[in-house]
Scaffold this active site. Structure first.
Site, mmCIF file in Angstrom:
data_model
loop_
_atom_site.group_PDB
_atom_site.id
_atom_site.type_symbol
_atom_site.label_atom_id
_atom_site.label_comp_id
_atom_site.label_asym_id
_atom_site.label_seq_id
_atom_site.Cartn_x
_atom_site.Cartn_y
_atom_site.Cartn_z
ATOM 1 N N CYS A 171 0.866 -1.172 0.000
ATOM 2 C CA CYS A 171 0.000 0.000 0.000
ATOM 3 C C CYS A 171 0.904 1.224 0.000
ATOM 4 O O CYS A 171 2.118 1.099 0.140
ATOM 5 C CB CYS A 171 -0.855 0.060 1.265
ATOM 6 S SG CYS A 171 -1.880 -1.386 1.511
ATOM 7 N N ARG B 194 1.357 1.798 -6.007
ATOM 8 C CA ARG B 194 1.560 0.848 -4.906
ATOM 9 C C ARG B 194 0.254 0.168 -4.488
ATOM 10 O O ARG B 194 0.274 -0.749 -3.654
ATOM 11 C CB ARG B 194 2.145 1.572 -3.688
ATOM 12 C CG ARG B 194 3.503 2.188 -3.936
ATOM 13 C CD ARG B 194 4.039 2.807 -2.664
ATOM 14 N NE ARG B 194 4.171 1.819 -1.606
ATOM 15 C CZ ARG B 194 5.239 1.061 -1.424
ATOM 16 N NH1 ARG B 194 6.280 1.184 -2.208
ATOM 17 N NH2 ARG B 194 5.272 0.189 -0.442
ATOM 18 N N TRP C 27 -3.881 -1.578 -1.254
ATOM 19 C CA TRP C 27 -3.913 -2.810 -2.055
ATOM 20 C C TRP C 27 -4.246 -3.882 -1.032
ATOM 21 O O TRP C 27 -3.398 -4.277 -0.235
ATOM 22 C CB TRP C 27 -2.547 -3.054 -2.689
ATOM 23 C CG TRP C 27 -2.502 -4.244 -3.587
ATOM 24 C CD1 TRP C 27 -2.003 -5.475 -3.276
ATOM 25 C CD2 TRP C 27 -2.939 -4.333 -4.941
ATOM 26 N NE1 TRP C 27 -2.117 -6.315 -4.358
ATOM 27 C CE2 TRP C 27 -2.681 -5.636 -5.396
ATOM 28 C CE3 TRP C 27 -3.529 -3.415 -5.822
ATOM 29 C CZ2 TRP C 27 -2.995 -6.053 -6.692
ATOM 30 C CZ3 TRP C 27 -3.834 -3.840 -7.105
ATOM 31 C CH2 TRP C 27 -3.569 -5.148 -7.515
ATOM 32 N N ASN D 213 1.229 0.307 5.984
ATOM 33 C CA ASN D 213 1.572 -0.565 4.853
ATOM 34 C C ASN D 213 2.353 -1.741 5.423
ATOM 35 O O ASN D 213 3.379 -1.546 6.083
ATOM 36 C CB ASN D 213 2.453 0.198 3.841
ATOM 37 C CG ASN D 213 3.106 -0.737 2.845
ATOM 38 O OD1 ASN D 213 2.499 -1.722 2.416
ATOM 39 N ND2 ASN D 213 4.336 -0.450 2.473
ATOM 40 N N GLY D 214 1.858 -2.945 5.180
ATOM 41 C CA GLY D 214 2.545 -4.129 5.694
ATOM 42 C C GLY D 214 1.521 -5.175 6.102
ATOM 43 O O GLY D 214 0.347 -5.075 5.734
ATOM 44 N N GLU E 6 8.452 -21.514 -18.100
ATOM 45 C CA GLU E 6 8.354 -20.111 -17.694
ATOM 46 C C GLU E 6 9.524 -19.303 -18.261
ATOM 47 O O GLU E 6 9.341 -18.176 -18.725
ATOM 48 C CB GLU E 6 8.279 -20.011 -16.163
ATOM 49 C CG GLU E 6 8.235 -18.613 -15.595
ATOM 50 C CD GLU E 6 7.102 -17.739 -16.128
ATOM 51 O OE1 GLU E 6 6.185 -18.251 -16.795
ATOM 52 O OE2 GLU E 6 7.169 -16.516 -15.897
ATOM 53 N N LYS F 83 9.083 -16.018 -20.769
ATOM 54 C CA LYS F 83 9.643 -14.680 -20.498
ATOM 55 C C LYS F 83 10.457 -14.203 -21.696
ATOM 56 O O LYS F 83 10.316 -13.076 -22.146
ATOM 57 C CB LYS F 83 10.547 -14.684 -19.255
ATOM 58 C CG LYS F 83 9.874 -14.812 -17.922
ATOM 59 C CD LYS F 83 9.100 -13.605 -17.460
ATOM 60 C CE LYS F 83 7.659 -13.677 -17.900
ATOM 61 N NZ LYS F 83 6.692 -14.316 -17.087
ATOM 62 N N GLU G 260 8.180 -13.497 -24.810
ATOM 63 C CA GLU G 260 7.220 -12.390 -24.796
ATOM 64 C C GLU G 260 7.885 -11.018 -24.724
ATOM 65 O O GLU G 260 7.329 -10.050 -25.218
ATOM 66 C CB GLU G 260 6.192 -12.558 -23.671
ATOM 67 C CG GLU G 260 6.739 -12.385 -22.288
ATOM 68 C CD GLU G 260 5.679 -12.473 -21.213
ATOM 69 O OE1 GLU G 260 4.536 -12.099 -21.457
ATOM 70 O OE2 GLU G 260 6.025 -12.925 -20.103
ATOM 71 N N HIS H 250 12.205 -36.658 -28.943
ATOM 72 C CA HIS H 250 11.082 -37.152 -29.743
ATOM 73 C C HIS H 250 10.633 -36.099 -30.748
ATOM 74 O O HIS H 250 9.446 -35.847 -30.918
ATOM 75 C CB HIS H 250 9.928 -37.569 -28.820
ATOM 76 C CG HIS H 250 10.319 -38.659 -27.874
ATOM 77 N ND1 HIS H 250 10.502 -39.958 -28.278
ATOM 78 C CD2 HIS H 250 10.625 -38.630 -26.555
ATOM 79 C CE1 HIS H 250 10.875 -40.688 -27.242
ATOM 80 N NE2 HIS H 250 10.961 -39.899 -26.188
ATOM 81 N N LYS I 214 -1.687 -6.220 -19.555
ATOM 82 C CA LYS I 214 -2.038 -6.952 -18.340
ATOM 83 C C LYS I 214 -3.539 -6.879 -18.107
ATOM 84 O O LYS I 214 -4.140 -5.830 -18.361
ATOM 85 C CB LYS I 214 -1.349 -6.270 -17.156
ATOM 86 C CG LYS I 214 -0.396 -7.181 -16.436
ATOM 87 C CD LYS I 214 0.255 -6.490 -15.283
ATOM 88 C CE LYS I 214 0.889 -7.511 -14.383
ATOM 89 N NZ LYS I 214 1.932 -8.307 -15.012
#
Ligand code: F6R
Length: 609
Positions: free
Chosen positions: A2, A28, A75, A101-102, A481, A485, A488, A504, A604
């Site tokens: 946050c 944030r 958040w 924040n935390g 993954e 990365k 993309e 194969h 996104k």
């Protein structure tokens, strides 16, 4: 994650300054917002759910009197993004306001203690215990000043916090404190600011006092006093000058959000270890009871599911089906029924294919569980139980910190389930739990030791026309993954396979100098993987190996290697082993002149309210 802000101004009203500062901190967190200002012995508060502009339109956040105040942009981690959960939070008397924040890990115990003492809580947040703890300290010892009452309160907190506290009894000061969450102070003549991050006050001042972990700061027009929380000793620290542009400040000096977010992983992983036991247990119970479990997601989140299927199988002896969300209805739609459980994993909680799978499963009365980074997202609304992964907003389009956090949550879940099913000995459980706790430090070490190496390897292979990523066992997920990365953000056509499958078909692509990245933790698959490396080497491939430190055998076979710390258990390896692959993809993209934050044709998913 946050954003908190506070200011003490000589002449101006604080509210408009807080409002502008919160807008600069919106990266944030942005699911709710609130401002508290002190005037004439009263706290004036405005807060609501929604983005800052939306809340401002309804409530006019600038319209609060007084030149001392605090603000917060949220958040959500505990408690849905609702008005009642928005900060600031106040004590019973409404005289003390706190922004935070935390994550307070022991808030449930503290809340019960405080409720037994008569304190009345309004929200579902962990934060609300803080004003009540301060109030309780003052009740017990009315001679305490605000700073000492805050000091007493924070000593009771476990977890992470950056807080700013104001009180009507001492209206000319703000008391701040930090442990593991960022906090900075800005000074400019008689005006003083406190914030989660420098961008909040950068247009107003670039004279910054960095607050260190375990410090409490009392700010007023007259003074700025820093004390150590542990022993109340005074700390002297001069302001530093930051010559940052606003954009540099938001990126904390990193050239791209992606690199900033890669570097944030140790902190995010620490947060992810602070999940509430209750939700993990509940989810593990549903998984335990299910006749069949589908792990459903898209893209990077799907790779987290793939890795999780190995974790669930190896630790809890539970077979799960990882499924790409866009295929779910076709592949399994008809077989889903009331005994099926769907664990949907989505950073945004809004990805259309994931939600469509979930909805089709719900229509067939299946149980839906959710893992997401966005509390209040559609996924949280349709899940029977959901867990927030605590990564904070991710701005780079490519998922990095949210991937490793997802893996950490899924590993915790697999461990819970293993315990429930009695499949793993207590010693092994303790060992794995200890190792999971060490993962944030391990990731920190990897970034410190491998970033330059990743840059060098990126320079060498930046013009490669194709890349292979190979791994065995749980490292196949890491390979997928790594490939995603690179593909993309650097636009390098890449292929990933479980290494055993490479002969194969895919092996026919290999010719002299063809780069193949092998993921080689020292686990049960290593011996066979060495065989695959030799096969590829014999065909002239250039071998890049991600190895455990000191693996001399593979070093001899590899053209280039990146070394990971020793002793990482196999099932946890995708978390740290993904990090050098993120760095490699990032630096190849940059060296190819691309902006990794905004890959073409991609965006996104955002949380829709
Ligand atoms: C890749 C990436 C995407 C997302 C995918 C799912 O770096 O970010 O592949 O992982 O679009 O998104 P969420 O997790 O929001 O459902």
């Amino acid at each position: 994650m946050c954003g908190i802000f506070g200011c003490i101004l000589k002449e101006k009203n604080s509210a408009p300054v807080i409002h502008e500062a919160l807008k600069r901190l919106e990266y944030r967190g942005y699911d709710s917002v609130g401002v508290a200002a002190l005037h004439n012995g009263r706290l004036h508060i405005k807060k609501d759910q929604g983005k800052i502009d939306e809340v401002h339109e309804v409530h006019n956040l600038d319209d609060l009197p007084g030149n001392v105040g605090v603000g917060h942009t949220r958040w959500a981690t505990h408690g849905a993004p609702l008005k009642v959960n928005a900060h600031p939070h106040v004590d019973c008397s409404g005289q003390i306001a706190v922004v935070h924040n935390g994550i307070i890990e022991n808030f449930t115990e503290l809340r019960v203690e405080l409720e037994n003492l008569g304190h009345i809580f309004k929200s579902k947040t962990d934060t609300e215990v803080i004003p009540h703890l301060i109030e309780e300290s003052l009740r017990r010892n009315p001679s305490l000043d605000l700073a000492n009452a805050v000091l007493e309160a924070v000593k009771k907190l476990e977890g992470s916090y950056a807080i700013a506290v104001v009180s009507t009894n001492e209206p000319d000061k703000i008391v701040c404190a930090r442990k593991e969450s960022p906090l900075v102070i800005g000074v400019e003549g008689d005006n003083v600011y406190c914030a989660s991050d420098i961008p909040a006050f950068l247009p107003l001042t670039n004279r910054v006092v960095m607050v260190e972990d375990g410090e409490l700061v009392i700010i007023s027009h007259e003074s700025l006093e820093i004390k150590k929380i542990a022993d109340s000793t005074t700390v002297t620290r001069e302001p530093e000058i930051f010559d940052w542009t606003a954009e540099m400040a938001v990126k904390k000096g990193y050239p791209h959000f992606m690199l900033k977010e890669i570097h944030e992983q140790p902190a995010c992983l620490r947060n992810t270890l602070r999940l509430q036991d209750h939700y993990l247990d509940l989810m593990a119970t549903f998984l335990d009871r299910a006749r069949e479990v589908f792990l459903v997601a898209c893209g990077t989140s799907y790779h987290a599911c793939l890795a999780a299927s190995y974790m669930f199988s190896k630790l809890a002896f539970l077979a799960t089906y990882p499924v790409i969300a866009s295929e779910f209805a076709e592949q399994h739609g008809k077989s889903v029924n009331i005994d099926s459980t769907i664990l949907a994993v989505s950073q945004s909680g809004e990805t259309a294919d994931t939600l469509a799978s979930v909805n089709s499963a719900r229509e067939r009365a299946a149980t839906v569980l959710g893992l997401t980074n966005a509390m209040g997202s559609s996924l949280t609304r349709v899940s029977r139980v959901y867990i927030g992964q605590q990564s904070g907003p991710e701005i780079g389009v490519a998922a990095t910190k949210t991937f490793t956090s997802q893996l950490s949550v899924l590993a915790q879940l697999a461990l819970r389930l293993a315990k429930k099913r009695g499949k793993v000995s207590q010693d092994e459980m303790d060992f794995l739990a200890e190792k999971l706790d060490e993962i944030p430090d391990i990731v920190e070490t990897i970034i410190e030791t491998q970033e330059e190496n990743a840059k060098r390897i990126a320079e060498k292979y930046k013009d490669a026309r194709t890349f292979f990523f190979l791994g065995r066992g749980v490292s196949s997920a890491t390979a997928y993954e790594g490939r995603l990365k690179l593909m993309e953000i650097a636009y390098v056509p890449s292929i990933a396979f479980p290494a055993g499958e490479s002969k194969h078909g895919p092996i026919s692509l290999v010719e002299s100098g063809f780069p193949i990245l092998f993921i080689c933790p020292k686990d049960g698959t290593r011996k066979t993987l060495i065989g695959n490396i030799m096969e590829m080497k014999a065909r002239g491939a250039s071998i890049i190996a991600v190895i455990e430190e000191g693996d001399e055998e593979i070093k001899k076979l590899a053209d280039d290697y990146m070394e990971m710390p020793k002793g990482i258990p196999e099932v946890l390896s995708p978390i740290p082993y993904a990090v050098p692959l993120q760095l490699l993809a990032y630096y190849i993209a940059v060296k190819r002149g691309l902006n990794p934050d905004t890959p073409r044709n991609l965006a996104k998913s955002v949380t829709v309210k």
